[in-house]
Design an enzyme around this catalytic site. Structure first.
Site, short mmCIF file in Angstrom:
data_model
loop_
_atom_site.label_atom_id
_atom_site.label_comp_id
_atom_site.label_asym_id
_atom_site.label_seq_id
_atom_site.Cartn_x
_atom_site.Cartn_y
_atom_site.Cartn_z
N GLY A 1 0.83 -1.20 0.00
CA GLY A 1 0.00 0.00 0.00
C GLY A 1 0.86 1.24 0.00
N CYS B 1 5.35 -6.12 1.48
CA CYS B 1 5.70 -4.71 1.42
C CYS B 1 5.07 -3.93 2.58
CB CYS B 1 5.31 -4.15 0.05
SG CYS B 1 6.11 -2.61 -0.33
N TYR B 2 4.08 -3.06 2.32
CA TYR B 2 3.45 -2.34 3.45
C TYR B 2 2.90 -3.33 4.48
CZ TYR B 2 0.58 0.78 6.20
OH TYR B 2 0.04 1.47 7.25
N HIS C 1 7.65 -7.88 -4.03
CA HIS C 1 6.30 -8.26 -4.47
C HIS C 1 6.30 -9.62 -5.17
CE1 HIS C 1 4.10 -4.53 -3.58
NE2 HIS C 1 5.28 -3.95 -3.73
N GLU D 1 3.79 -11.24 -6.11
CA GLU D 1 2.61 -11.40 -6.97
C GLU D 1 2.83 -10.93 -8.40
OE1 GLU D 1 3.13 -9.29 -4.58
OE2 GLU D 1 1.91 -7.47 -4.65
N ASP E 1 -18.75 -11.79 -21.32
CA ASP E 1 -19.29 -11.84 -19.96
C ASP E 1 -20.78 -12.13 -19.94
OD1 ASP E 1 -16.73 -11.07 -19.48
OD2 ASP E 1 -17.22 -8.98 -19.04
N LYS F 1 -11.53 -11.81 -15.41
CA LYS F 1 -11.82 -12.01 -16.84
C LYS F 1 -11.32 -13.36 -17.38
CE LYS F 1 -13.28 -10.16 -20.75
NZ LYS F 1 -14.59 -9.51 -20.91
#
Ligand code: XMP
Length: 512
Positions: free
Chosen positions: A51, A78-79, A168, A170, A226, A368
């Site tokens: 963040g 991180c944060y 990170h 991710e 969708d 998605k």
């Protein structure tokens, strides 16, 4: 379930995706709702996101105590790492030495977090992005990996199963990051990984049956992925209690309306109302050239036509929509005020209240790419699922200035040739979105021995992962030349083609 507590990082959604890719269901909750979520979800592990805030400033967000007393493994990123350290008795400081980009961490101690990724002494590439850093560890913690600039790059209290990383895991720039997250959820938290699309489909069908009972459902089809997946899934659950309404505004690409109608009526046998409303839309758009005005007219008329058709079939108790997870996640914002409207997106907003219908949104937990996978699971043709996104207002926002039937015809032809060439070159799946735009500008040319005075066509193609940011696609000059030649030779009304090399930001993907 893995609970992801969001502190406002740009990449929190990626954490959720990585966890789901490892077969474990995960949900994102803003830090303000974290306490409730821990009680309600009883997660088997918790991840604290990064963040923009700074833990050593007063009033910045903290993880609720419940996170650490839940007795489940916690990973701070991180944060998330910094607030965990600060809350448990360590120290964090703002350093002058900001660290952004690639870094190499060296593994220091064996840890299940790095299981299978190397022994102590070996190094791994990671992505760093932080200003603050940990200065001293809370009791019980030790360093498990470090970099020269970040001595506390990865820390752990193995006995309490608390982990923190400054980098990170991710993002794709941390090549082994997915493996680390998998280690966290599987090795450390003991998750089994049985969350698949086949399972999702079964539970979704059960939930739809429960929610709808013997009520009636209408679903608007747009021609996009969708709404199609939403409709097919609901049809599997409740069969003929579902009716689809396809408002054909006459602003679709060549051949698209026919494809939708054939697919739903013939292949799936789903009751479908095809409202052919092109004349109405074109009349309402006549002479209108302001982009926002066009969007409002189309959005408003869409709702009117949809409502009229829904009434004609006797109304319904539920309105089904293909809302996806990114639209649902309440993003954590530190800026306060509402964000600026860049473009008013068109959907069926307001309809459920007007018609007194409840909303049915079976895809609201999916990203998605997961929707495409579910579509595959439901047997939708691949050619349909890999389609590029197409905006609700359709070709109207790809004709700057007033929309006319002639211009729509010209644009459809150019667009079809452009996409044919992209398919032929095998590039369709490398591109997020590609389309032609018909400019309200005429230029002079020479064709044969005669002077021409015709429209300019702009070609657009971008790469993107979510449509929020985008890069223009680097076609070869050869490709561009080929597409331009064909368009000019085959489409009467266009005598010049240009390629748009703007990224987003500062441009947007569409021209209006
Ligand atoms: P922009 O042009 O804002 O587009 O960069 C981002 C993505 O959103 C799509 N888009 C829309 N989709 N209704 C939609 O359903 C709309 O009104 C609309 N406007 C833009 C655009 O095609 C791109 O994928």
């Amino acid at each position: 379930t893995v609970l992801i507590i969001d502190f406002g990082s740009q990449v929190t959604q990626l954490i959720a995706r990585r966890v789901r890719e490892s077969g474990v269901y995960s949900e994102i909750v803003p830090f303000t709702d974290a306490e409730d979520a821990v009680t309600r979800m009883k997660p088997s592990a918790i991840i604290l996101s990064g963040g923009p805030a700074s833990t050593h400033e007063a009033g910045t967000p903290r993880a609720p105590e419940a996170v650490f007393s839940a007795g489940v493994p916690v990973l701070g990123i991180c944060y998330g790492q910094q607030t965990m350290v600060a809350q448990m008795g360590g120290a964090v400081s703002g350093s002058d030495h900001r660290e952004f980009g690639r870094a190499e961490i060296m593994l220091r101690k064996p840890s299940p977090l790095f299981e299978g990724l190397g022994d102590p002494g070996s190094s791994l590439q990671v992505w760093m992005s932080h200003g603050d850093r940990v200065d001293s560890l809370p009791p019980g913690f030790e360093v498990i990996a470090s970099t020269p600039g970040a001595p506390f790059a990865a820390i752990a209290d193995e006995s309490r199963q608390l982990y923190g990383v400054q980098f990170h895991p991710e993002v794709v720039h941390t090549p082994q990051g997915a493996a680390m997250l998998r280690n966290f959820t599987h090795e450390i938290a003991g998750c089994k990984g049985g969350w698949t699309m086949a399972r999702f489909r079964d539970t979704a069908i059960e939930r739809i049956r429960e929610q709808v009972g013997d009520g009636r459902v209408v679903c608007g089809l747009s021609g996009g992925v969708d709404s199609a997946v939403t409709a097919v899934l609901i049809h599997e659950a409740i069969g003929e209690q579902l009716t689809c309404i396809f408002v054909d505004h006459g602003l679709l690409r060549a051949g698209e309306a026919e494809q939708v109608v054939t697919l739903f009526r013939d292949s799936y046998n789903i009751p479908l109302v095809h409202a052919e409303a092109a004349p109405q839309f074109l009349a309402a758009l006549e002479g209108v050239s302001d982009p926002e005005q066009k969007r409002k007219i189309i959005g408003g008329l869409f709702i009117d036509v949809f409502e009229a058709e829904a009434k004609r079939i006797g109304g319904a108790d539920f309105l089904a929509q293909g809302t996806l997870y990114p639209d649902v996640i309440e993003s954590v914002s530190f800026t306060g005020g509402p964000s600026v409207t860049i473009k008013s997106h068109h959907n069926v907003g307001g309809l459920p209240e007007r018609m007194n219908m409840k909303l049915l949104e079976p895809l609201r937990e999916l990203f998605k790419d997961e929707v495409r996978e579910l579509g595959r699971e439901l047997g939708l043709p691949d050619g349909f699922l890999r389609r590029h996104p197409f905006p609700g207002p359709g070709l109207a926002i790809r004709i700057p200035g007033a929309v006319t039937p002639d211009k729509l015809e010209i644009l459809r032809k150019a667009d079809r040739i452009y996409l044919e060439e992209i398919e032929k070159a095998g590039l369709y799946d490398d591109i997020w979105q590609a389309f032609a735009v018909l400019l309200p500008v005429r230029t002079v040319g020479v064709m044969g021995d005669a002077r021409s005075y015709d429209y300019v066509c702009a070609l657009r193609a971008v790469t993107s992962t979510d449509g929020m940011t985008a890069d223009y696609f680097p076609f070869s000059h050869d490709f561009l030349g080929r597409a331009a030649t064909r368009i000019i030779n085959e489409v009467r009304g266009i005598n010049r083609v240009v390629y748009d090399v703007t990224s987003k930001p500062p441009g947007t993907i569409e021209w209006e």
